[in-house]
Motif scaffolding. Sequence first.
Motif, PDB file in Angstrom:
ATOM      1  N   GLY A  84      48.371 -41.538  95.616  1.00  0.00           N
ATOM      2  CA  GLY A  84      48.739 -40.392  94.790  1.00  0.00           C
ATOM      3  C   GLY A  84      50.044 -40.560  94.044  1.00  0.00           C
ATOM      4  O   GLY A  84      50.545 -39.597  93.462  1.00  0.00           O
ATOM      5  N   LEU A  85      50.594 -41.771  94.038  1.00  0.00           N
ATOM      6  CA  LEU A  85      51.873 -41.989  93.353  1.00  0.00           C
ATOM      7  C   LEU A  85      51.597 -42.341  91.889  1.00  0.00           C
ATOM      8  O   LEU A  85      50.752 -43.186  91.597  1.00  0.00           O
ATOM      9  N   LYS A  86      52.311 -41.684  90.995  1.00  0.00           N
ATOM     10  CA  LYS A  86      52.094 -41.902  89.561  1.00  0.00           C
ATOM     11  C   LYS A  86      52.878 -43.126  89.104  1.00  0.00           C
ATOM     12  O   LYS A  86      54.104 -43.169  89.252  1.00  0.00           O
ATOM     13  N   GLU A  94      58.827 -39.418  92.711  1.00  0.00           N
ATOM     14  CA  GLU A  94      57.592 -39.236  93.457  1.00  0.00           C
ATOM     15  C   GLU A  94      57.865 -38.889  94.920  1.00  0.00           C
ATOM     16  O   GLU A  94      57.257 -37.981  95.482  1.00  0.00           O
TER      17      GLU A  94
ATOM     18  N   ARG B  10      56.983 -30.874  88.316  1.00  0.00           N
ATOM     19  CA  ARG B  10      56.261 -32.148  88.246  1.00  0.00           C
ATOM     20  C   ARG B  10      55.151 -32.084  87.207  1.00  0.00           C
ATOM     21  O   ARG B  10      54.984 -33.003  86.411  1.00  0.00           O
ATOM     22  N   LEU B  14      54.676 -34.341  83.972  1.00  0.00           N
ATOM     23  CA  LEU B  14      53.503 -35.204  83.792  1.00  0.00           C
ATOM     24  C   LEU B  14      52.794 -34.886  82.478  1.00  0.00           C
ATOM     25  O   LEU B  14      52.372 -35.783  81.758  1.00  0.00           O
ATOM     26  N   ASP B  77      43.838 -41.059  91.488  1.00  0.00           N
ATOM     27  CA  ASP B  77      44.890 -41.759  92.243  1.00  0.00           C
ATOM     28  C   ASP B  77      45.156 -41.127  93.614  1.00  0.00           C
ATOM     29  O   ASP B  77      46.075 -41.545  94.314  1.00  0.00           O
ATOM     30  N   GLY B  78      44.348 -40.130  93.992  1.00  0.00           N
ATOM     31  CA  GLY B  78      44.483 -39.583  95.339  1.00  0.00           C
ATOM     32  C   GLY B  78      45.473 -38.432  95.459  1.00  0.00           C
ATOM     33  O   GLY B  78      45.602 -37.835  96.525  1.00  0.00           O
ATOM     34  N   ALA B  79      46.168 -38.114  94.366  1.00  0.00           N
ATOM     35  CA  ALA B  79      47.155 -37.036  94.445  1.00  0.00           C
ATOM     36  C   ALA B  79      46.483 -35.687  94.702  1.00  0.00           C
ATOM     37  O   ALA B  79      47.047 -34.821  95.371  1.00  0.00           O
ATOM     38  N   LEU B  80      45.250 -35.539  94.201  1.00  0.00           N
ATOM     39  CA  LEU B  80      44.555 -34.259  94.375  1.00  0.00           C
ATOM     40  C   LEU B  80      44.345 -33.962  95.863  1.00  0.00           C
ATOM     41  O   LEU B  80      44.475 -32.822  96.305  1.00  0.00           O
TER      42      LEU B  80
END
Lengths: 200, 221
Positions: A84-86, A94, B10, B14, B77-80
């Motif tokens: 989940g890191l951008k 982050e 954030r 973004l 990317d798994g952030a959700l």
Amino acid sequence: MIQALAITELALRRGGRHLFDGLNLTLAAGEVCAVTGPNGAGKTSLLRAVAGLLAPEAGTIGFGAADPAAARASGLHFLGHQDGLKPARTAAEELTFWTRWDGASPGALETAVADLELSRLLALEVRRLSAGQRRRLSLARLAAAPRALWLLDEPLSPLDARWRARFGEMMARHLAGGGLILAAVHDPLPIPARELEIPA
Amino acid sequence: MSRALVLLRREAALAWGRGGGPLIAVGFYAGVATLMPLAIGPEPERLAAIALGAAWVALALASLLCLDRLFERDYEDGALEGLVLSETPLELVCAIKCLGQWLATGAPLAVAAPVAAIALGADPALAPLIFLCALVGGLAFAFTGGIGAALSLGARRGGLLTAVIVLPLFVPPVIFGGGALDAFAGGLPWQSGLALLGAYAAAAVALGPVAMAGACRNALT
């Protein structure tokens, strides 16, 4: 707050494919279980089901006396393949966001940064970090926000020998403090752990 | 509450960086607004007649462009998953994402809207109302657009699917906003159009996050 994990007669299906059924597992405070099995057996799906991200086909997942929704909201860490890191944001941005999102205090973040030797990486963009460095960033989330149940999916794979040992110490401390760990692994964990094998 | 603010910061950051952020959105907006006279002809009377409508449609299209990957990047990317596993309800998370989107791209577009309309020949006296309509309309675009972005999660060519889902939802704000501006330009009562636009935006803010959260949960499980 999570004192125990109890999985009874769990059956999972993912994308129309049957993974396993009749899976039983109980984990008490201070216990660790290493889930093993061939690729595609359903190790990740098991972790996702415990985290509430995958609905079981049959069976139950309980968290002792804790309410499942509350336990999942504030009682567990899920460390998956995807961190989940951008890539375009800095490690500091982050890490600050995620630890605050997890409810960690700024002091706890500082301690975690020192423990995982991240201070020299903080100014870098996440895309500049190696896989192992990114993983250490994720481990800092575990260290900064204390949550009882750790769900770890292949936590060791990108780490070198030294950091595997350090992570082993981290897990041992977590267990000593009454934590629980459920980890999907191919390599053995650096600490003694019960094994649960999911057949193909 | 502080957690919501942390997420808002954030999300705005973004959205500011996503696909070029406000600069690309405003550039796209300027490009579409420039295409109109090329297609319709440069006569000032003809252009002035369509200036408001053209500026408003271009605004809807530019808002649509910004929606791309509003949820998809977090999904990939798994952030959700990290956002779902928290004490903050997913509905609030979705609302904050759309709010960040509105702050980072809706507000700059609202500043650009009067400029584009006046460049096409609209009466400069309309500028404040155009700005206001674009600001309120942008809120409706962000929150209805978020539904499309969430529903198309995991689909191949999700951006295109988002556009197809979202364009019908953009119809009412385009009608209400365009109507209010037209009425004002013609010296007619324009307040009802703005009120309807505001009501639509409020409904989108209230109901959109519920639909988005449902779509996100569905995509994850």
